[in-house]
Design an enzyme around this catalytic site. Structure first.
Site, PDB file in Angstrom:
ATOM      1  N   SER A 281      23.350 -43.333 -49.377  1.00  0.00           N
ATOM      2  CA  SER A 281      22.224 -44.162 -49.800  1.00  0.00           C
ATOM      3  C   SER A 281      21.235 -43.317 -50.616  1.00  0.00           C
ATOM      4  O   SER A 281      21.642 -42.676 -51.588  1.00  0.00           O
ATOM      5  CB  SER A 281      21.568 -44.786 -48.563  1.00  0.00           C
TER       6      SER A 281
ATOM      7  N   ASP B 128      29.441 -53.125 -48.226  1.00  0.00           N
ATOM      8  CA  ASP B 128      28.105 -52.686 -48.629  1.00  0.00           C
ATOM      9  C   ASP B 128      27.638 -53.552 -49.797  1.00  0.00           C
ATOM     10  O   ASP B 128      28.159 -53.436 -50.903  1.00  0.00           O
ATOM     11  CB  ASP B 128      28.157 -51.209 -49.043  1.00  0.00           C
TER      12      ASP B 128
ATOM     13  N   HIS C 110      26.143 -51.697 -45.632  1.00  0.00           N
ATOM     14  CA  HIS C 110      25.649 -50.427 -46.165  1.00  0.00           C
ATOM     15  C   HIS C 110      25.653 -49.327 -45.105  1.00  0.00           C
ATOM     16  O   HIS C 110      25.971 -48.178 -45.396  1.00  0.00           O
ATOM     17  CB  HIS C 110      24.236 -50.666 -46.693  1.00  0.00           C
TER      18      HIS C 110
END
Lengths: 381, 381
Positions: free
Chosen positions: B164, B328, B361
Site C-alpha cells: 500500500s 484488492d 487490499h
C-alpha cells in the site's frame, strides 16, 4: 414552490413540459410492518400521460434513496433541470407517455412532500423526528398501493419500474400485490443488502448521528446535521459511480488554483465534484429521511429467515425483466441475476439482461440506448 | 510506554519475542519537496536480527497509512498483539531474522514517535499542527535514507518491502536511491492514486476537518476531531476489505440485541465491527497525520507530467517483484501490473505476481502461504 401549468410554446418535441404534483391525503390509519401506526398519511405524487378508459395503462415509477416523485418534465420553465428520469419518460420515450399513464410518488418516510420524519406530528405540533415509525420497503409499497388502488382507482398496474431502492420496491410490489401488477422491471438492485452495502450505509448514518447538530433527530427545517449529511452523501456518491467512470471523467485533473490556496482546499477535480455533491444534497434532503431510508434498505431481505429467495418470489405472478449493469459494484450483476434465477426456479416468466456500461450503479439513470430498447420492448408486449 | 527487554522464557519458536524501539535524532536541517524546512527530525525505528559484517543483509520494511515502526515482536509480554507484520517477519519466517537485519521506521509525518504534526514545534512550544510542512512520499523516503545510511551506516539495502503506502515508498526508494537498494518488493500498491482512491481520502479528510473539534489542526494530545477521524477510518476500512470477504465474514449476521435497543444502535455485526474499528483507531492515531499522509498518497504520481511511468522508473536498478491481490479494489491488480510492465519496457529486471485471495487490499497483511513463498524466494537470490 408550485406553479400551475400554462400553455407551452417552448416545449421541445418528445418532452413532457410542465408537470405538477398532487397530494393524496389518506385519513385511514396506516399500520407499519413494525406495528407502529400513524392516524393518516399524505403521499405526494405526479402523473404524466392519460389513464385509459379501462385503467389498464398505468405504470408506477419507484424512486431510489435520494429521488422523489418528480421524475419527468419541469415544474416551471425556469427549472434548471427536469425530473430525475426525464431521459426515459415522456412522449415517444421508452416509457411513452403517449401510451401510458405514468405515476411516481415520493416514498413514505421521504422529505419531498410525503409524510416522513420531517412532517408535523399532530400530537406535538413538532416534526416527528425520531418518533416517526421505523419503516420497511414493504411499508413504502403499501402506501403506493393505497395511492394506486384507493385514490387513483387502478386495480392492476401495467408495470412497476425502478432502480436501486426503486428496484426493491418493484420486487416487493410483485410479492405483496401479485394481482395488482402485470410487469416488474427492477434494475441495478438486489434481493437483499449485503454486508458491504450495509457497511457504507452505517458509515453514513454515523456521520449524521455523530454530528453535534443531530440532536437525536430533533431539529428545525433547514437545520440539523448538515455536515454529517454532506459527508454521508459524498461517500455514498462514490459507491454510485465506478473506478473506471471516475478515472475517465476526472482522472487526476487539478482544480485551477490561486497561489495562496490551502492544501486542504479542493486540489483535484474529483474533490471539488464531491464537495459540490455533498453541499447540494443538504439543500434538498433531510437527514432523518436518510437514516430511515438507509435502515429500510439494510433491512430489506427477500431471502428471509429460510435463506431461500424462492420462498418470497413464489408469490409473484407478473412477468419480470431484471437489468444489471456491469460496472455496478453496489448491487453487482450477480445480485440482479440471482433474482431471475430464483424466479425461474419458481417457474415464473422472468428474464435477465446485463448492460455493459462504465458508469457504475448510476448507469440506470443516464443516456443508454441499450436500456431504452430493453424497456421499450418489455413494455410493448 | 517502553519496557526494556528481559530474558524470555515464554518465547515461541519462530517468534522474535521482545523488541524495542530506538530514536534517530537527526540535527541536520531537513528540506521537504515543498521547499519547507525543519531544523531537524527524529525518526523512531525498530530493528530485528543482526547486521552482518559487511552490512549487506539489511531489509527495510515500509509501513502503510495506519502502520508504524513496530512491525514484529512484542514490546512487552503483556502486549495483546505483536507488530503489524509479525506473521511474515521473524526467525525462520519469509523475512527471516536469522538471515536478515530488518529495519522499520515510523514515517516522517507520523504519530508514533517520528517527527510529525503532533510533535512540539521548538519555535512555539506547541504541536506543529497545520504548521508542519506538507510532505510527500519522497520526503518520507529521504528521512528513511538518512536513517539507513547516516545513522545505521548501511550503504545499500538488501531489499525494501512494503504494501500500500509502503509499496509507494519502496518504489520511491528504487527511483531516488537506485544504488542504495538491491531489491524492491512493493505489493498491493500503485504508481499513482486514481480518482476513486483520491475520492475516498477526500471524504475522510472532510469528515476530519469539518468536525467542530478540528480547530484547524490545533488541538492537544488525545483531543481533536475524534469523531471525524473515526468516520474516516470506518469508511476507509471498507475499502481495505472486499465485498466477498465481508460477505463471508459478516453477511447479514445480527448483533444479539436487548429488547429495548434503538434501531440506531449497531444492528448488524458489520456495523458493530466498523464502530469498533473507528473507535480503536482514535486511540492510536492522530487526525493531522491522517490528513498529511492521505495528501501524500493522493499527490503520489510516478507517471508525472509526461504521463509516462517509464520516465520515473528508468532510474531503477534494483530487481523488482510487484505483487497484486485479485480482490484488492483500492489498488487493483492492473495498477500493480502496470508498474512491472513499465519496468520491463525500461529493460529492468522485474516480475509481477498475482495472488488470488478474497480479503481485499488487506490481503497482504494476513496469513497467506503463497505470499510467503514468493517473498522467501525473492529474497533468496
Amino acid at each position: 414552490m408550485f406553479e400551475p401549468p400554462t400553455a407551452s410554446t417552448d416545449q421541445q418535441p418528445g418532452e413532457l413540459g410542465l408537470v405538477q404534483w398532487h397530494d393524496f391525503v389518506c385519513r385511514e390509519e396506516f399500520v407499519f410492518d413494525s406495528g407502529q401506526k400513524l392516524p393518516g398519511i399524505t403521499i405526494r405524487y405526479e402523473t404524466y400521460g392519460e389513464l385509459n378508459a379501462d385503467k389498464s395503462n398505468a405504470i408506477l415509477i419507484c424512486h431510489a434513496l435520494s429521488g422523489d416523485h418528480h421524475c419527468a418534465g419541469v415544474h416551471s420553465f425556469h427549472d434548471r433541470k427536469p425530473g430525475w428520469w426525464n431521459n426515459i419518460i415522456g412522449p415517444g420515450k421508452p416509457v411513452d407517455t403517449n401510451k401510458f399513464f405514468v405515476i411516481c410518488s415520493n416514498c413514505l418516510g421521504g422529505c419531498q412532500g410525503s409524510t416522513g420524519p420531517g412532517s408535523i406530528n399532530p400530537e406535538t405540533n413538532l416534526p416527528y423526528g425520531r418518533d416517526f415509525p421505523w419503516l420497511s420497503i414493504a411499508d413504502m409499497v403499501r402506501a403506493q398501493h393505497l395511492l394506486v388502488t384507493k385514490h387513483l382507482g387502478i386495480s392492476c398496474l401495467y408495470a412497476a419500474i425502478g432502480g436501486s431502492m426503486g428496484g426493491m420496491q418493484v420486487l416487493q410490489w410483485g410479492i405483496s400485490y401479485p394481482h395488482a401488477v402485470a410487469r416488474l422491471l427492477p434494475m441495478a438492485t438486489t434481493a437483499r443488502q449485503n454486508a458491504q452495502a450495509i457497511a457504507f450505509n452505517e458509515v453514513g448514518r454515523n456521520a449524521i448521528t455523530r454530528d453535534p447538530d443531530w440532536n437525536n433527530g430533533n431539529y428545525g427545517r433547514g437545520k440539523g446535521p448538515q455536515t454529517g449529511l454532506a459527508i454521508a452523501r459524498m461517500m455514498a456518491h462514490i459507491t454510485y459511480l465506478s473506478d473506471k467512470g471516475l478515472e475517465e471523467k476526472f482522472g487526476r485533473g487539478k482544480v485551477t488554483a490561486g497561489s495562496n490556496r490551502s492544501p486542504l482546499d479542493a486540489e483535484f477535480e474529483i474533490e471539488s465534484y464531491l464537495r459540490y455533491q455533498g453541499q447540494s444534497f443538504i439543500n434538498r434532503f433531510d437527514a432523518n429521511t436518510y437514516i430511515y431510508f438507509t435502515k429500510a434498505l439494510d433491512r430489506f431481505d427477500l431471502f428471509g429467515p429460510s435463506g431461500r429467495l424462492e420462498d418470497a418470489l413464489s408469490a409473484v405472478s407478473a412477468r419480470t425483466l431484471v437489468i444489471g449493469f456491469t460496472s455496478d459494484w453496489l448491487f453487482p450483476p450477480p445480485q440482479n441475476r440471482a433474482i431471475v434465477q430464483a424466479l425461474l426456479r419458481c417457474k415464473k416468466h422472468a428474464t435477465y439482461a446485463e448492460i455493459d456500461m462504465d458508469l457504475g450503479h448510476d448507469s440506470f439513470l443516464v443516456e443508454a440506448p441499450e436500456l431504452y430498447t430493453l424497456v421499450r420492448n418489455f413494455l410493448s408486449v
